[in-house]
Design a protein around this motif. Structure first.
Motif, mmCIF file in Angstrom:
data_model
loop_
_atom_site.group_PDB
_atom_site.id
_atom_site.type_symbol
_atom_site.label_atom_id
_atom_site.label_comp_id
_atom_site.label_asym_id
_atom_site.label_seq_id
_atom_site.Cartn_x
_atom_site.Cartn_y
_atom_site.Cartn_z
ATOM 1 N N THR A 147 0.824 -1.208 0.000
ATOM 2 C CA THR A 147 0.000 0.000 0.000
ATOM 3 C C THR A 147 0.860 1.260 0.000
ATOM 4 N N PHE A 148 2.042 1.208 0.600
ATOM 5 C CA PHE A 148 2.935 2.370 0.581
ATOM 6 C C PHE A 148 3.231 2.816 -0.834
ATOM 7 N N LEU A 149 3.254 1.869 -1.777
ATOM 8 C CA LEU A 149 3.587 2.155 -3.170
ATOM 9 C C LEU A 149 2.348 2.418 -4.010
ATOM 10 N N THR A 150 1.298 1.608 -3.843
ATOM 11 C CA THR A 150 0.107 1.768 -4.679
ATOM 12 C C THR A 150 -0.567 3.113 -4.425
ATOM 13 N N GLU A 151 -0.613 3.551 -3.148
ATOM 14 C CA GLU A 151 -1.192 4.863 -2.852
ATOM 15 C C GLU A 151 -0.373 5.980 -3.502
ATOM 16 N N ASP A 152 0.940 5.844 -3.457
ATOM 17 C CA ASP A 152 1.781 6.902 -4.003
ATOM 18 C C ASP A 152 1.622 7.006 -5.512
ATOM 19 N N LEU A 153 1.595 5.882 -6.211
ATOM 20 C CA LEU A 153 1.411 5.911 -7.661
ATOM 21 C C LEU A 153 0.062 6.538 -8.020
ATOM 22 N N TRP A 180 16.347 -4.585 15.248
ATOM 23 C CA TRP A 180 17.238 -5.457 16.006
ATOM 24 C C TRP A 180 17.604 -6.725 15.219
ATOM 25 N N THR A 181 16.644 -7.288 14.489
ATOM 26 C CA THR A 181 16.921 -8.519 13.753
ATOM 27 C C THR A 181 17.702 -8.252 12.474
ATOM 28 N N GLN A 182 17.554 -7.047 11.920
ATOM 29 C CA GLN A 182 18.264 -6.673 10.695
ATOM 30 C C GLN A 182 18.880 -5.281 10.881
ATOM 31 N N PRO A 183 19.821 -5.157 11.812
ATOM 32 C CA PRO A 183 20.336 -3.828 12.171
ATOM 33 C C PRO A 183 21.089 -3.128 11.051
ATOM 34 N N SER A 184 21.606 -3.893 10.086
ATOM 35 C CA SER A 184 22.378 -3.274 9.012
ATOM 36 C C SER A 184 21.497 -2.750 7.884
ATOM 37 N N HIS A 185 20.194 -3.064 7.935
ATOM 38 C CA HIS A 185 19.312 -2.666 6.841
ATOM 39 C C HIS A 185 18.977 -1.175 6.929
ATOM 40 N N ILE A 186 18.755 -0.589 5.757
ATOM 41 C CA ILE A 186 18.363 0.811 5.734
ATOM 42 C C ILE A 186 16.956 0.948 6.320
ATOM 43 N N SER A 187 16.612 2.140 6.739
ATOM 44 C CA SER A 187 15.355 2.368 7.444
ATOM 45 C C SER A 187 14.159 2.167 6.518
ATOM 46 N N PRO A 188 12.979 1.839 7.086
ATOM 47 C CA PRO A 188 11.782 1.688 6.256
ATOM 48 C C PRO A 188 11.505 2.922 5.402
ATOM 49 N N GLY A 189 11.663 4.112 5.985
ATOM 50 C CA GLY A 189 11.418 5.334 5.221
ATOM 51 C C GLY A 189 12.344 5.464 4.026
ATOM 52 N N ARG A 190 13.568 5.016 4.189
ATOM 53 C CA ARG A 190 14.546 5.110 3.106
ATOM 54 C C ARG A 190 14.199 4.167 1.956
ATOM 55 N N ILE A 191 13.906 2.901 2.269
ATOM 56 C CA ILE A 191 13.585 1.950 1.205
ATOM 57 C C ILE A 191 12.285 2.346 0.507
ATOM 58 N N GLU A 192 11.312 2.861 1.274
ATOM 59 C CA GLU A 192 10.070 3.325 0.656
ATOM 60 C C GLU A 192 10.340 4.461 -0.325
ATOM 61 N N THR A 193 11.189 5.394 0.086
ATOM 62 C CA THR A 193 11.514 6.532 -0.782
ATOM 63 C C THR A 193 12.177 6.058 -2.069
ATOM 64 N N VAL A 253 12.126 2.944 -3.554
ATOM 65 C CA VAL A 253 11.235 2.143 -4.400
ATOM 66 C C VAL A 253 10.190 3.021 -5.063
ATOM 67 N N ARG A 254 9.601 3.941 -4.292
ATOM 68 C CA ARG A 254 8.623 4.856 -4.876
ATOM 69 C C ARG A 254 9.236 5.677 -6.012
ATOM 70 N N ALA A 255 10.429 6.194 -5.776
ATOM 71 C CA ALA A 255 11.060 7.077 -6.761
ATOM 72 C C ALA A 255 11.328 6.343 -8.068
ATOM 73 N N TYR A 256 11.878 5.130 -7.999
ATOM 74 C CA TYR A 256 12.224 4.410 -9.226
ATOM 75 C C TYR A 256 10.996 3.857 -9.933
#
Length: 489
Positions: free
Chosen positions: A210-216, A419-432, A434-437
């Motif tokens: 939904t983070f992506l479908t709403e944005d499109l 905590w389980t994936q501490p090296s991963h980029i933040s949710p806001g970053r990946i959303e930004t 994926v939405r952009a591309y």
């Protein structure tokens, strides 16, 4: 946590402390009254859910205690004052803990200029029989949710999932509000709007991105998200019929099946999903021509696109091979199979990969049984994708520090990710990212715009991103890597 949930928990904790403190005991009653008002607002406007049951039980306990006259409490129940206060405090703290473990997450706001509307529709394809229905001769049935550019509306915000689509543990999502208005009027300006078909992952659900479908939709696309019945987590059909996913994980278990057996299973299901996509697009095309339809004259089904996550990404790519109306497609972190050789040169594709995907796979001969099957699938996918990109062109976008489920709403749903994936980029970053591309790709391939994000020779503004742009019949790809060092978190 939502505003009035926080206020209610804080109010009851304050009331409990006041009750245990002689100097502040007189605050207990007004705080209880205030708690009742806050709870009423919460239930009516925010919508309550099971995580809130302990604090609401604490409120009932506190109200019941306050209804006893002060003189009677002092004479008959003096020993109950502190236990009641401690009980109320513990119940409030329990709710706080539950909301940390299973949070009422917030979807990011759409970035486009259009308000977003959403509508759920039921479709029956009488030309196809459902091979998994209990009753032979049952037609293929689908639930589709449309996100679309809308005119401003005071309609209620749509729930993330309907009540019938949830189970007890996920029932809170039926009062978790999206950014879209239910059945809002379709935007009267700016159309007709291109249609995009969205496919969830294997055993996923139509709302999972939904983070992506709403944005499109906010940028002027009508996104039709399809629940692929019998391979969706839970589908609510008319007549209170609930269809659960019946495929099961065993069909894809690399410990039980070879790579070729898994591919055979996938291809059978893939054909069904592709037929679902074509049927939905045909239905919307007919609605666009129907003067009685709310979509009359508002849809552009001849400039359509497709996208999906995981197995749904494969279905998005594959539909290009059978429907010329599909101008372009995006596969988000999924293996790609089927016959990509049939797509036309003007049907561009984009492959979005997380860390560890999209790279040359290891030699299957060096691995154990399960790992060998997965490596064989990786090798097949790598060969199919690169062959297709060399022949027809397209994009391969690799995003570092991400995993498979990061291309869905899952990072928002799971608070333990940090905590389980501490090296991963933040949710806001990946959303930004994926939405952009996704937006840039569809704007370029469907609307014939020239977004700077995809211009050849320019570096990405995201340093986590590596782009490979393939020209048709090219033997090599131009690799563009990001240069900007600062992370946006």
């Amino acid at each position: 946590m939502r505003l009035f949930e926080v206020i209610l928990i804080a109010t009851l904790l304050a009331a409990a402390v006041a009750q245990m403190t002689k100097s502040a005991a007189h605050w207990s009653r007004p705080l209880t009254v205030f708690g009742v008002l806050v709870a009423t607002w919460h239930v009516i406007h925010e919508g309550t859910h099971w995580q809130m049951f302990p604090v609401l039980a604490g409120l009932i306990l506190l109200v019941a205690w306050q209804l006893i006259t002060a003189s009677r409490r002092a004479s008959r129940y003096p020993a109950m004052r502190k236990p009641v206060a401690i009980g109320v405090a513990l119940l409030s703290i329990t709710t706080f803990g539950l909301l940390l473990i299973v949070p009422m997450f917030t979807l990011p706001k759409p970035t486009g200029t259009y308000p977003v509307g959403t509508r759920i529709i039921y479709l029956k394809d009488s030309s196809r029989m459902e091979d998994r229905a209990e009753k032979p001769g049952t037609s293929r049935e689908l639930v589709v949710q449309l996100w679309y550019p809308a005119d401003p509306s005071n309609n209620h915000l749509a729930a993330y999932e309907t009540t019938s689509e949830t189970i007890l543990i996920t029932s809170y999502r039926s009062v978790l509000w999206t950014n879209s208005r239910e059945d809002a009027p379709v935007a009267s300006q700016g159309g007709p709007f291109p249609v995009l078909l969205f496919n969830h992952g294997w055993a996923g659900r139509r709302t999972q991105d939904t983070f992506l479908t709403e944005d499109l939709a906010s940028h002027g696309y009508v996104v039709a998200s399809i629940d692929h019945t019998y391979n969706s987590s839970r589908v609510a059909l008319p007549g209170d019929r609930i269809i659960e996913d019946i495929n099961g994980g065993d069909a894809l278990d690399t410990n039980l099946h070879s790579a070729s057996e898994i591919i055979d299973t996938w291809n059978k299901e893939l054909n069904k999903w592709v037929a679902d996509e074509v049927f939905v697009l045909n239905t919307l095309q007919n609605d666009n021509l129907d003067p009685k339809s709310p979509w009359y004259g508002r849809l552009d089904t001849q400039r359509a696109g497709a996208l999906g996550h995981s197995f749904g990404g494969a279905a998005a790519i594959q539909v290009c091979s059978v429907d010329a109306r599909i101008q372009s497609a995006i596969n988000m972190d999924g293996w790609t199979f089927g016959d990509l050789r049939q797509r036309a040169a003007n049907q561009s594709t984009m492959f979005l990969y997380g860390v560890g995907n999209g790279a040359p796979p290891p030699d299957p001969a060096t691995l154990g049984t399960a790992a060998r099957a997965e490596a064989e699938l990786d090798a097949t996918d790598h060969k199919v994708v690169d062959t297709s990109l060399r022949q027809f062109g397209g994009y391969k976008v690799s995003i570092s520090n991400t995993s498979h489920m990061d291309f869905t709403d899952h990072p928002l749903v799971s608070p333990w990710r940090r905590w389980t994936q501490p090296s991963h980029i933040s949710p806001g970053r990946i959303e930004t990212i994926v939405r952009a591309y996704a937006l840039a790709f569809f704007d370029q391939t469907i609307r014939e715009r020239k977004p700077t994000l995809l211009e050849s020779g320019t570096s990405s503004p995201f340093r986590e991103v590596k782009i490979e742009h393939w020209s048709p019949e090219s033997k090599a790809a131009s690799v563009e890597t990001a240069l900007k060092p600062t992370l946006f978190r």
